[in-house]
Design an enzyme around this catalytic site. Sequence first.
Site, PDB file in Angstrom:
ATOM      1  N   THR A 192      45.631  46.109  36.019  1.00 36.42           N
ATOM      2  CA  THR A 192      44.621  45.707  36.129  1.00 36.42           C
ATOM      3  C   THR A 192      43.563  46.524  36.238  1.00 36.42           C
ATOM      4  O   THR A 192      43.483  48.034  36.648  1.00 36.42           O
ATOM      5  CB  THR A 192      44.060  44.297  36.908  1.00 36.42           C
ATOM      6  N   ARG A 220      47.000  30.243  32.618  1.00 37.38           N
ATOM      7  CA  ARG A 220      46.645  31.325  34.308  1.00 37.38           C
ATOM      8  C   ARG A 220      45.390  32.187  33.585  1.00 37.38           C
ATOM      9  O   ARG A 220      45.734  32.683  33.257  1.00 37.38           O
ATOM     10  CB  ARG A 220      48.250  31.656  34.271  1.00 37.38           C
TER      11      ARG A 220
HETATM   12  C1  SD4 Z   1      45.903  39.439  37.519  1.00 36.59           C
HETATM   13  N1  SD4 Z   1      45.066  41.094  39.165  1.00 36.59           N
HETATM   14  O1  SD4 Z   1      46.008  38.834  36.653  1.00 36.59           O
HETATM   15  C2  SD4 Z   1      45.836  40.548  37.770  1.00 36.59           C
HETATM   16  C3  SD4 Z   1      46.696  41.725  37.953  1.00 36.59           C
HETATM   17  C4  SD4 Z   1      46.498  42.730  37.647  1.00 36.59           C
HETATM   18  O2  SD4 Z   1      46.991  44.890  38.241  1.00 36.59           O
HETATM   19  O3  SD4 Z   1      45.474  43.087  38.546  1.00 36.59           O
HETATM   20  N2  SD4 Z   1      47.326  44.459  37.116  1.00 36.59           N
HETATM   21  O4  SD4 Z   1      46.935  38.659  38.435  1.00 36.59           O
END
Ligand code: SD4
Length: 333
Positions: A192, A220
């Site tokens: 992310t 989700r």
């Molecule tokens: C999630 N936190 O969808 C996000 C994915 C993520 O680095 O952060 N990736 O759970």
Amino acid sequence: MKKNRREFIKVSAIGGAALLLNSSCTESEELKDELAAEEIIQNKPIVVSTWEHGLAANEAAWEILSKKGKALDAVEAGVRVSESDPENLTVGIGGLPDRDGKVTLDACIMDHTSQCGAVACLEEIENPISVARKVMEDTPHVMLVGKGAQEFAVSKGFEKKNLLTTESTKQWKEWLEKSEYEPIINIENHDTIGMLALDEDGNLAGACTTSGMAYKLHGRVGDSPIIGAGLFVDNEVGAACATGVGEAVIRVAGSAMVVELMRNGKSPSEACKEVVNRIISKHENVDGLQVGFLALNKNGEHGSHSVYQGFNVAVAASETNELVDASFDKEWD
Ligand code: SD4
């Protein structure tokens, strides 16, 4: 960019104490407030963001911050760079899909007045962060999800487009051969972008956007669009954002907790570490469970910490825009 600049504005403690002794009670209260304000170490503007893709995103944010622009505009423009990069497999167009082959995007944004907006499970819109901002500014709500979020986006002039690329389709088809859902540490199935900025006026803002965990169940939603989990901003204290396995971040109200710990006197690094440790203590088994936090306080000091090694953050201030390794608790081999 100019070299990293720190302005230390401090009032002599001895001078301050002498003044306090000579003043009346009300005056000394006022003086204390003034001294507290003046002792703030100012390091602004500054923008920090998660992972290597943060470097390019920081450049766009810096364009705005360096011209005395607003932190809110900077973080939106910054993360849009990652969202619109088709080669980035974790955010926006080109993001890896869920197990049904659908790219579902999550994003949120928060400003210095505690206004916030979010979208979750949004399909076919390249820049969910800008839709989140519209939710914040043009509706009485904080979060829109799924079809409703998409309809809202279209009503605001966002264009629908196919977000699956040749590469993300190829990777999904390869995954389908075994269909095993397995978050992999620091590999591009969970990267992310979270971005935090402090502008010339001393105001904070943050943005967080992701395609979420690759090959998740359809529907989700992770931590990234949830205010208090993936992102939190309190202009009196600081801001924080998270990356990694969202379920673990939600369980401890991660980003809000980091900000509260800073409110109670922890440095950004100490606050991130404490919440990471809380996550570790709440999970019987943290094998493969990577979570990282990034924090920026009101003075422009930043810190980051993760469960495992490998998390890094991009920091842009004055002349520099560089990657910094986060501290971590565990080695993974
Ligand atoms: C999630 N936190 O969808 C996000 C994915 C993520 O680095 O952060 N990736 O759970």
